[in-house]
Design a protein around this motif. Structure first.
Motif, PDB file in Angstrom:
ATOM      1  N   ARG A   7      -3.123   7.860  -5.002  1.00 26.98           N
ATOM      2  CA  ARG A   7      -3.612   7.357  -4.415  1.00 26.98           C
ATOM      3  C   ARG A   7      -3.281   7.918  -2.908  1.00 26.98           C
ATOM      4  N   LYS A  57      -1.516   1.060  -8.772  1.00 24.01           N
ATOM      5  CA  LYS A  57      -2.901   0.945  -8.729  1.00 24.01           C
ATOM      6  C   LYS A  57      -2.331   0.257 -10.127  1.00 24.01           C
ATOM      7  N   LYS A  90      -5.865  10.389  -1.625  1.00 27.81           N
ATOM      8  CA  LYS A  90      -7.539   9.372  -1.743  1.00 27.81           C
ATOM      9  C   LYS A  90      -6.756   8.641  -0.890  1.00 27.81           C
ATOM     10  N   GLN A  91      -6.487   8.217  -0.216  1.00 27.91           N
ATOM     11  CA  GLN A  91      -5.961   7.801   1.594  1.00 27.91           C
ATOM     12  C   GLN A  91      -6.043   8.709   1.652  1.00 27.91           C
ATOM     13  N   SER A  98       0.606  -1.081   0.582  1.00 23.44           N
ATOM     14  CA  SER A  98       0.412   0.262  -0.189  1.00 23.44           C
ATOM     15  C   SER A  98       0.367   0.905  -0.335  1.00 23.44           C
TER      16      SER A  98
END
Lengths: 465, 178
Positions: free
Chosen positions: A415, A179, A418-419, A174
């Motif tokens: 990413r 992605k 957004k996390q 993560s």
């Protein structure tokens, strides 16, 4: 409407909500699981801390901590008590219980040297440091210019290293693994941006916003329902009433505000602009000053006389709302740029300084970044991603995402953004920063619609604070 | 690991800071999409780690994260099955009370896996139209209108396709062999 159409509508509505929003009643578990598997960033963050784990341990070397937890349970507190009231005040918390204490100790010496240097990165006036940062940004990722920056070993033992990115599975990471589809899209698409896009300066924010800033400052010191560095992320989720901020944390925050320096500028607008700029320094973090005249408010001659003509305003939190005419003038001054008002003017680069553990991590990350080790800097920042104070998690996500952005890793940057957004929906400058960056990244990837939406959301937050 | 074996609270805190969030979002929630239960599994996972740190084997466990992940998967599956057993019992009791209630669909179990490679492999195994819907909406993060336009369908039809695609994805997503 059939059941399938109903569920399809529920799924569509849920996907339109911010990440972390719980799924609606009636949506099938399979749809929810698929979304979480494909988009882990849409999942909510866990509302537990390591202390909750300690209280459940009954055997092994941590059993003593578990027994203490059971004693607390016997006295009335639940074993896995997620209530923010359970967290001890910072002054009472044992220093060795802080998650990043090892890192804090190891970075102590570096902090003495690095914090003043890091502060210069945020100073608009320090061209030399800006150039150094620009050089470090341009340094190739695969060949760092110098040996890794390692803080000296603390008295108590070796400092824990940053999370080992290689430790994570290639498909799992993560922290490092973008992605799959986004990577492919990036490879097929336009060349990644080597440097962040040139952004409008925050310099000459008209004084019409001055009292709004003062209002935001006073509100950001001690919001009624949010402890200074407690479980702010839990308060807005409604899990429990947040305790009032510890008195020493509020006092320290007041002192920090009082000491926030006014960075001198060459802007014709004078002192008011200077004070505004010192709060808006974040947008020069790691980048050269914009040379585009129309974007440099300080050099914008038409704006200067208008700003100078406005009456001086008190910094007091009791100032009244800006008259409508002045608000309209500020709107006009900022032009049609939707992004300009999205940038929070109440974000302070040293907002975290009441927490020494956070300050130490930031100092280390900045030293690594300055030394041309962006990956190490990202990893260091992300050690705080799970901090109980959601503002910290959001801030480090933003900072790490900015580093990815500088390196052209737009998908990974987005990413992370957004996390970070999923951590908390609370109206904070940290959240606004993430939204602005989200817009920047969307624009860089060719999605102007999403960019405008993110900026508009940030602007709404700023206006409401 | 040495810190965990010594009972060093700082080491435990650091481990949680590194991996707690990722485990929750990428391992536990896709298997157990009920937040409270997922949080219990997260607590349980780290409890097991702290109690049995000596069982970590670098050779067989590959990495600390994989070790944590395996523990979390097993706990999530156990809790999921227990939860669904309880749900089936409740449903059975409700049916006794209401003979006209619909019979619930068979439990598919917790089959989801969390690795990116398996996600991609699963997408490639799906009906291409389903895979396209999932990629556009969830991976590329385009809005519904844009997705519908690209697929040449109405927005309402796209919503239905996406919902079917989600169900198909979940069915096809293979579990780990632990």
């Amino acid at each position: 409407m059939s059941t399938e159409e109903t569920e399809a509508r529920l799924l569509a509505e849920w996907l339109a909500t911010p990440p972390g929003t719980p799924p609606p009643e009636g949506l099938s578990a399979s749809a929810v699981q698929a979304v979480y598997a494909l988009r882990p960033d849409r999942a909510p963050a866990p509302r537990i801390t390591i202390d909750d784990v300690f209280s459940t341990v009954t055997t092994g070397p941590y059993a003593a901590a578990g027994r203490r937890g059971q004693a607390r349970a016997a006295s009335g507190a639940t074993p896995v008590d997620r209530s923010p009231a359970r967290r001890p005040a910072p002054s009472a918390r044992r220093w060795w219980a802080a998650p990043a204490v090892g890192l804090a100790l190891s970075a102590a010496l570096a902090a003495i040297v690095v914090i003043p240097v890091a502060g210069h990165y945020f100073s608009r006036g320090n061209e030399q440091v800006s150039q150094e940062v620009a050089r470090s940004d341009a340094a190739p990722m695969a060949a760092p210019a110098s040996a890794p920056v390692e803080a000296p070993a603390p008295v108590g033992g070796a400092a824990p290293p940053a999370p080992p990115l290689a430790d994570l599975a290639p498909g799992d990471a993560s922290l490092a693994d973008p992605k799959v589809n986004m990577e492919g899209a990036e490879k097929a698409g336009p060349a990644p941006v080597a440097a962040p896009p040139s952004l409008p300066e925050m310099a000459a924010a008209p004084s019409g916003q001055g009292e709004a800033e003062a209002r935001r400052e006073s509100q950001s010191v001690a919001p009624a329902a949010e402890p200074a560095f407690g479980s702010g992320g839990l308060a807005e989720e409604g899990t429990a009433a947040a305790p009032p901020p510890p008195p020493e944390a509020v006092a320290e925050a007041d002192d920090v505000l009082a000491k926030t320096p006014s960075t001198s500028t060459t802007g014709a607008s004078g002192g008011k602009v200077a004070q505004t700029e010192s709060k808006n320094d974040t947008w020069d973090w790691g980048r050269k000053k914009s040379s585009t005249p129309t974007k440099n408010k300080a050099a914008d001659a038409p704006a200067a006389p208008a700003a100078a003509a406005r009456p001086a305003r008190s910094e007091s939190a009791a100032d009244e709302e800006a008259p409508a005419a002045e608000r309209a003038q500020s709107d006009k001054d900022e032009g049609a740029d939707p992004r300009a008002r999205a940038v929070p003017t109440d974000y302070r680069n040293d907002w975290y300084n009441t927490r020494s553990d956070v300050a130490a991590v930031y100092a280390l990350a900045e030293s690594q970044r300055a030394a041309g080790q962006p990956d190490s800097a990202v990893a260091t920042y992300l050690t705080l991603l799970g901090d109980a104070d959601r503002r910290v998690g959001q801030d480090v996500a933003w900072r790490a995402a900015r580093i990815h952005q500088s390196a052209g890793r737009l998908a990974e940057a987005q990413r992370l953004v957004k996390q970070g957004l999923s951590f908390s929906a609370a109206n904070t400058p940290q959240r606004a920063n993430l939204l602005v960056l989200d817009g920047d990244l969307s624009l860089a990837r060719g999605d102007a619609t999403s960019a405008a939406r993110s900026w508009a959301e940030a602007q709404k937050l700023n206006d409401a604070r | 690991m040495e810190g965990l074996l010594r009972g060093d609270r700082g080491a435990a805190g650091t481990l949680y800071a590194w991996y707690g969030d990722a485990l929750f979002r990428e391992v536990i929630l896709p298997r157990l999409p009920i937040r409270e239960l997922a949080e219990n599994v997260l607590v349980d996972t780290f409890r097991v780690v702290l109690e049995r740190a000596e069982t970590y084997n670098p050779q067989s466990d590959r990495s600390i994260y994989f070790w944590l992940r395996r523990i979390a998967i097993n706990r999530a599956i156990d809790v999921h099955r227990a939860h669904h057993r309880a749900r089936r019992l409740e449903d059975a009791l409700e049916r006794e009370a209401d003979p006209g209630a619909a019979v619930p669909a068979p439990d598919q179990g917790a089959d989801a896996d969390d690795t990116r490679a398996q996600v991609e492999a699963t997408l490639q195994s799906l009906n291409p139209r389903y895979a396209e819907a999932l990629r556009l909406r969830l991976l590329d993060d385009l809005d519904r209108e844009e997705c519908a336009a690209r697929m040449g369908v109405t927005v309402g039809n796209f919503d239905v396709i996406l919902h079917r695609a989600s169900a198909a994805f979940k069915k096809a997503f293979q579990p780990d062999v632990d």
